[in-house]
Design a protein around this motif. Sequence first.
Motif, PDB file in Angstrom:
ATOM      1  N   TYR A 166       5.697  -7.273   5.772  1.00 59.00           N
ATOM      2  CA  TYR A 166       4.816  -6.483   4.910  1.00 59.00           C
ATOM      3  C   TYR A 166       4.137  -7.374   3.883  1.00 59.00           C
ATOM      4  O   TYR A 166       4.735  -8.331   3.389  1.00 59.00           O
ATOM      5  CB  TYR A 166       5.617  -5.474   4.072  1.00 59.00           C
ATOM      6  N   LEU A 167       2.927  -6.990   3.517  1.00 60.82           N
ATOM      7  CA  LEU A 167       2.352  -7.467   2.259  1.00 60.82           C
ATOM      8  C   LEU A 167       2.946  -6.614   1.138  1.00 60.82           C
ATOM      9  O   LEU A 167       3.418  -7.119   0.123  1.00 60.82           O
ATOM     10  CB  LEU A 167       0.825  -7.336   2.260  1.00 60.82           C
ATOM     11  N   TYR A 168       2.946  -5.294   1.359  1.00 59.26           N
ATOM     12  CA  TYR A 168       3.499  -4.338   0.411  1.00 59.26           C
ATOM     13  C   TYR A 168       3.806  -3.070   1.187  1.00 59.26           C
ATOM     14  O   TYR A 168       3.009  -2.640   2.018  1.00 59.26           O
ATOM     15  CB  TYR A 168       2.467  -4.050  -0.698  1.00 59.26           C
ATOM     16  N   ASP A 169       4.926  -2.476   0.929  1.00 57.64           N
ATOM     17  CA  ASP A 169       5.326  -1.240   1.599  1.00 57.64           C
ATOM     18  C   ASP A 169       4.344  -0.125   1.202  1.00 57.64           C
ATOM     19  O   ASP A 169       4.245   0.229   0.018  1.00 57.64           O
ATOM     20  CB  ASP A 169       6.751  -0.889   1.175  1.00 57.64           C
TER      21      ASP A 169
ATOM     22  N   LEU B 181      -5.545  -6.891  -6.726  1.00 56.47           N
ATOM     23  CA  LEU B 181      -5.681  -5.433  -6.782  1.00 56.47           C
ATOM     24  C   LEU B 181      -7.142  -5.078  -6.938  1.00 56.47           C
ATOM     25  O   LEU B 181      -7.837  -5.645  -7.790  1.00 56.47           O
ATOM     26  CB  LEU B 181      -4.879  -4.875  -7.962  1.00 56.47           C
ATOM     27  N   SER B 182      -7.605  -4.145  -6.127  1.00 59.31           N
ATOM     28  CA  SER B 182      -8.926  -3.573  -6.344  1.00 59.31           C
ATOM     29  C   SER B 182      -8.856  -2.074  -6.126  1.00 59.31           C
ATOM     30  O   SER B 182      -7.992  -1.570  -5.411  1.00 59.31           O
ATOM     31  CB  SER B 182      -9.988  -4.201  -5.440  1.00 59.31           C
ATOM     32  N   VAL B 183      -9.774  -1.382  -6.790  1.00 55.17           N
ATOM     33  CA  VAL B 183      -9.836   0.072  -6.747  1.00 55.17           C
ATOM     34  C   VAL B 183     -11.252   0.458  -6.373  1.00 55.17           C
ATOM     35  O   VAL B 183     -12.213  -0.047  -6.962  1.00 55.17           O
ATOM     36  CB  VAL B 183      -9.467   0.653  -8.133  1.00 55.17           C
TER      37      VAL B 183
ATOM     38  N   VAL C 118      -4.045  -4.778   2.384  1.00 53.97           N
ATOM     39  CA  VAL C 118      -3.597  -3.457   2.819  1.00 53.97           C
ATOM     40  C   VAL C 118      -4.241  -2.437   1.893  1.00 53.97           C
ATOM     41  O   VAL C 118      -4.510  -2.726   0.719  1.00 53.97           O
ATOM     42  CB  VAL C 118      -2.057  -3.308   2.819  1.00 53.97           C
ATOM     43  N   CYS C 119      -4.495  -1.244   2.425  1.00 50.64           N
ATOM     44  CA  CYS C 119      -5.214  -0.220   1.671  1.00 50.64           C
ATOM     45  C   CYS C 119      -4.496   1.116   1.777  1.00 50.64           C
ATOM     46  O   CYS C 119      -3.918   1.445   2.812  1.00 50.64           O
ATOM     47  CB  CYS C 119      -6.628  -0.038   2.217  1.00 50.64           C
TER      48      CYS C 119
ATOM     49  N   ARG D 249      -6.580  -1.267  -2.893  1.00 48.18           N
ATOM     50  CA  ARG D 249      -6.404  -2.410  -1.996  1.00 48.18           C
ATOM     51  C   ARG D 249      -5.533  -3.463  -2.666  1.00 48.18           C
ATOM     52  O   ARG D 249      -5.775  -3.822  -3.818  1.00 48.18           O
ATOM     53  CB  ARG D 249      -7.753  -3.040  -1.657  1.00 48.18           C
ATOM     54  N   LEU D 250      -4.550  -3.945  -1.910  1.00 44.97           N
ATOM     55  CA  LEU D 250      -3.718  -5.055  -2.367  1.00 44.97           C
ATOM     56  C   LEU D 250      -3.947  -6.221  -1.425  1.00 44.97           C
ATOM     57  O   LEU D 250      -3.951  -6.043  -0.198  1.00 44.97           O
ATOM     58  CB  LEU D 250      -2.240  -4.666  -2.349  1.00 44.97           C
TER      59      LEU D 250
END
Length: 135
Positions: free
Chosen positions: A60-63, A119-121, A5-6, A49-50
């Motif tokens: 959800y992966l993450y809210d 985690l990526s940025v 998710v992004c 990005r998670l």
Amino acid sequence: MPITVCRTEHFNAAHRLHNPAWTDERNAQVFGKCNNPNYHGHNYNLTVRLTGDVDPETGYLYDLKRLSDLIKAQVLDRYDHRNLNLDTEEFAHLNPTAENIAVVIWQRLRPHLDARLGLSVTLYETDRNFVEYYG
């Protein structure tokens, strides 16, 4: 099965690329216009990005609202409309290149996220220049 998710956010900041150990001539040669002693600014676009597995209970992966709030608290409130060299402790002695900014943002976000999440940025300094950091 892993999914990503992004969340994309935007902030504006000024900076100067400069190595105090170098001469003015060498700084000008290496950093060019980015070494302007009066600083210069960018309209940064940031994508966080998670990656991980979807929670079967929530779907959800993450809210993403939580992710937005986290980015606001850890990045936007700290760097938006700031001079990175003068107004932030992170860049008081660290050259605020796009590479270094991306790493610092990753480091600010990582402690607030479950270790199971990748985690990526991605930080866009301009439409054509961007860096990615995966930790």
